[in-house]
Design a protein around this motif. Structure first.
Motif, short mmCIF file in Angstrom:
data_model
loop_
_atom_site.label_atom_id
_atom_site.label_comp_id
_atom_site.label_asym_id
_atom_site.label_seq_id
_atom_site.Cartn_x
_atom_site.Cartn_y
_atom_site.Cartn_z
N ILE A 178 20.67 65.89 50.65
CA ILE A 178 21.96 65.27 50.33
C ILE A 178 22.05 65.10 48.83
O ILE A 178 21.21 64.43 48.22
CB ILE A 178 22.12 63.92 51.05
N HIS A 179 23.06 65.71 48.25
CA HIS A 179 23.33 65.57 46.82
C HIS A 179 24.34 64.45 46.62
O HIS A 179 25.41 64.44 47.23
CB HIS A 179 23.88 66.89 46.26
N VAL A 180 23.99 63.47 45.78
CA VAL A 180 24.84 62.31 45.53
C VAL A 180 25.36 62.36 44.10
O VAL A 180 24.59 62.15 43.16
CB VAL A 180 24.07 60.99 45.76
N PRO A 181 26.64 62.68 43.89
CA PRO A 181 27.19 62.66 42.53
C PRO A 181 27.54 61.23 42.11
O PRO A 181 27.89 60.39 42.94
CB PRO A 181 28.44 63.53 42.64
N ASN A 182 27.44 60.97 40.83
CA ASN A 182 27.76 59.63 40.32
C ASN A 182 29.26 59.37 40.37
O ASN A 182 29.69 58.24 40.60
CB ASN A 182 27.26 59.49 38.89
N THR A 183 30.05 60.39 40.16
CA THR A 183 31.50 60.28 40.20
C THR A 183 32.05 61.32 41.18
O THR A 183 31.34 62.25 41.57
CB THR A 183 32.11 60.53 38.81
N VAL A 184 33.29 61.16 41.56
CA VAL A 184 33.93 62.15 42.42
C VAL A 184 34.07 63.45 41.61
O VAL A 184 34.74 63.47 40.58
CB VAL A 184 35.31 61.67 42.90
#
Length: 628
Positions: free
Chosen positions: A333-339
């Motif tokens: 799962i890749h979690v970006p800090n911003t959309v």
């Protein structure tokens, strides 16, 4: 013609740094040698360099990178940890005061659950919460959030551990993460192939050369069964399992347990425990290592020669060469800090927009340190006839200078300049906080006594509210996906506690991040529940979000109802059913004693007689053979 190439991408905010963007817009090779490794794709060079630059600011080492290009003088720049403070503050706010796993319907589980849906939701919720406590989920999230806020991206890796009999969760550095996104692919979609790659340094003690390790997850069609073996060079590999040859027929590839082959197309399908529809896809895992000397351009991380790789072997003896994980998803799962922008994959670091302000802060801190030296140890000038000694003098407490005729002592006062530098630093700090949307109250730099009212405090937190909304939107879907993968991996691992469980949508609810007026919230909940405009479940949830020490909402509701005797009395009057009243109070209904038979007084001329049914005496007239 020597024209500068202007690159605009997810990391173009760093182009103002000469060490990051040269005349061609590419990072300095001496400062970022890792980004120019032969196996790193060209599209990832600026990303890897940006991660290193952000990490340098977070670690107070930005001057070391600047020294490579600007010279040794850059090492004198002062770095007092402002970027790290901003990162820690944002991480604390986005995580809130605790995290709670909830499954819709679990809060209302009652004994009248006819279809079992509420009980199933409560069971899944309890299992997920037990797993989160055992796997230290808050700590893993803290690790991931710090990566996401400072670098712009974070990565979770999940795996079933047969020894621990649970799903393990690990956080990986995004610099090791290489998703394969084609030219025609949408970067916002889930990639079909993901690599984790990093270099291993030379180990002279074990006589091991420099190597490259790559772990690959790939979604592909289901193939025939394979087993661990070795090739002609005694290298561990996986080989296709063949069936026993029949009379006069050649052997054919064997199918895995539970797999079915379509007789017309030959496509292999299987039914996974979390679905009742056949699937033709599965996830393959490969863990391979190459010697760096065997890697020749133009091969990159996605096209390394497998014939020169050495495959790892798992603890149970399975060779990790396209090992079928028996799942139809990639447990990453890749979690970006911003959309991310439309059709993009990567997030933005919270430091990117204010790096220039941090540079100005470092310059101001450096100038302040120099000015404070002359303020604390001022420069003194002596003038006049017959001055004792000549040249420079070391000034010390108690020293006496003998000045001659018309003697004079002048002191260079740099305190006003130091005061101006302090004002400049304060203005720059406020500018950085404004750009990042961190009000002074959230940074802890505002005097609480200077807040005129709670309403004024709420207004000042407006920028922080919008920031947290944006950051949590980027994480909500990822956290839901994480909990879904945890349920599926437990089913794939055939954990006994998860037998018969159907995966349900689960959410990870963050706690509050701003100070709240607990007395006001408690008054609202009390009035709302008492007047019947709020349910007890909603009221307890509001108290939890306000920071009240409620560990388990369901148990809290049960404890409240177990003492609600007035409501139980009203329930008894309305229903007349002691069992439902006892269930409301969480107790067992008392057993009612048998009703005694009715004793009628004897009538004249009638002899009492025992009823043959044992239900009491029956009258019988004298001299008659029938009952009266």
């Amino acid at each position: 013609m020597g024209l500068k190439t202007v690159l605009i991408d997810a990391w173009s905010r760093l182009n103002f740094k000469p060490v990051y963007s040269d005349h061609l817009g590419m990072p300095n090779r001496r400062a970022f040698p890792e980004a120019y490794a032969s196996w790193v794709p060209a599209a990832d060079e600026r990303r890897l360099a940006a991660y290193k630059l952000f990490t340098a600011y977070d670690s107070n080492q930005a001057a070391e990178l600047a020294e490579i290009q600007a010279g040794v003088a850059e090492r004198d720049r002062r770095e007092y940890g402002d970027p790290s403070m901003f990162v820690d503050t944002l991480v604390a706010h986005v995580m809130g005061r605790g995290q709670t796993i909830t499954v819709p319907g679990a809060e209302h589980a009652t004994s009248d659950d006819t279809d079992g849906g509420q009980a199933a939701a409560e069971r899944v919720q309890d299992l997920l919460r037990d797993w989160a406590e055992t796997e230290l989920l808050p700590m893993r999230m803290k690790q991931a959030e710090r990566k996401a806020v400072s670098l712009g991206d974070a990565v979770y890796r999940l795996a079933w551990d047969p020894a621990k009999q649970r799903v393990t969760l690990r956080v990986s550095d995004p610099g090791f993460y290489f998703p394969v996104i084609g030219e025609d692919d949408d970067g916002g979609e889930y990639p079909q192939r993901i690599h984790f790659a990093w270099e291993l340094p030379e180990d002279q003690q074990r006589n091991l050369p420099a190597r490259l390790r790559r772990i690959t997850y790939e979604l592909d069609w289901i193939r025939p069964a394979t087993a661990s073996g070795v090739d002609r060079n005694s290298r561990p590999v996986r080989a296709t399992v063949m069936t026993e040859p029949a009379d006069g027929e050649p052997p054919v590839p064997a199918l895995g347990k539970g797999d079915t082959a379509d007789p017309d197309t030959g496509a292999i399908s299987r039914i996974y425990p979390w679905s009742d529809k056949p699937s033709y896809r599965t996830c393959y895992l490969t863990d391979a290592t190459w010697e760096l000397g065997d890697i020749r351009a133009p091969a990159d991380v996605d096209s390394l020669p497998l014939d020169k790789a050495t495959f790892a072997t798992r603890s149970d003896g399975e060779v990790l060469d396209h090992l079928d994980l028996l799942i139809d998803f990639i447990p990453v799962i890749h979690v970006p800090n911003t959309v991310p922008p439309a059709e993009e994959h990567w997030g933005q670091s919270s430091l990117a927009a204010v790096l220039q302000v941090f540079d100005e802060l470092q310059g101001t801190d450096t100038d302040s340190a120099r000015a404070s030296a002359t303020t604390g140890s001022p420069i003194i000038g002596l003038a006049g006839k017959n001055i004792t000694g000549s040249g420079q003098h070391a000034v010390a407490p108690g020293m006496v200078f003998t000045l001659g005729e018309n003697g004079r002592m002048d002191t260079l006062n740099t305190a006003p300049q130091l005061q101006e530098l302090r004002h400049q630093r304060h203005d720059l700090s406020e500018r950085a906080a404004t750009v990042v949307r961190l009000p002074a109250v959230s940074l802890g730099t505002m005097d609480p006594s200077k807040v005129p009212s709670g309403y004024a405090l709420a207004l000042s937190l407006g920028p922080l509210d919008s920031l947290m909304d944006d950051m949590r939107i980027a994480r909500d879907h990822k956290n839901t996906l994480l909990l879904k993968f945890v349920q599926r991996l437990h089913l794939a691992g055939q954990h006994p506690d998860w037998a018969g469980v159907t995966p349900l949508p689960a959410k990870l609810v963050y706690g509050p991040y701003t100070p709240t007026d607990r007395d006001a919230v408690l008054k609202q909940v009390t009035t709302g529940v008492e007047k019947g405009v709020l349910s007890l479940e909603t009221g307890v949830r509001m108290l939890t979000e306000a920071g009240f020490p409620i560990d388990d909402m369901e148990k809290e509701i049960e404890q409240i109802q177990s003492r609600a005797f007035a409501q139980a009395r009203d329930l008894a009057d309305a229903l007349g059913n002691p069992d439902e009243v006892a269930d409301f109070l969480g107790r067992k209904a008392p057993e009612e004693p048998p009703v005694p038979p009715v004793q009628l007084p004897p009538q004249p001329g009638v002899q009492p007689q025992q009823d043959p049914q044992g239900q009491g005496p029956a009258g019988r007239p004298e001299g008659s053979g029938g009952n009266t």
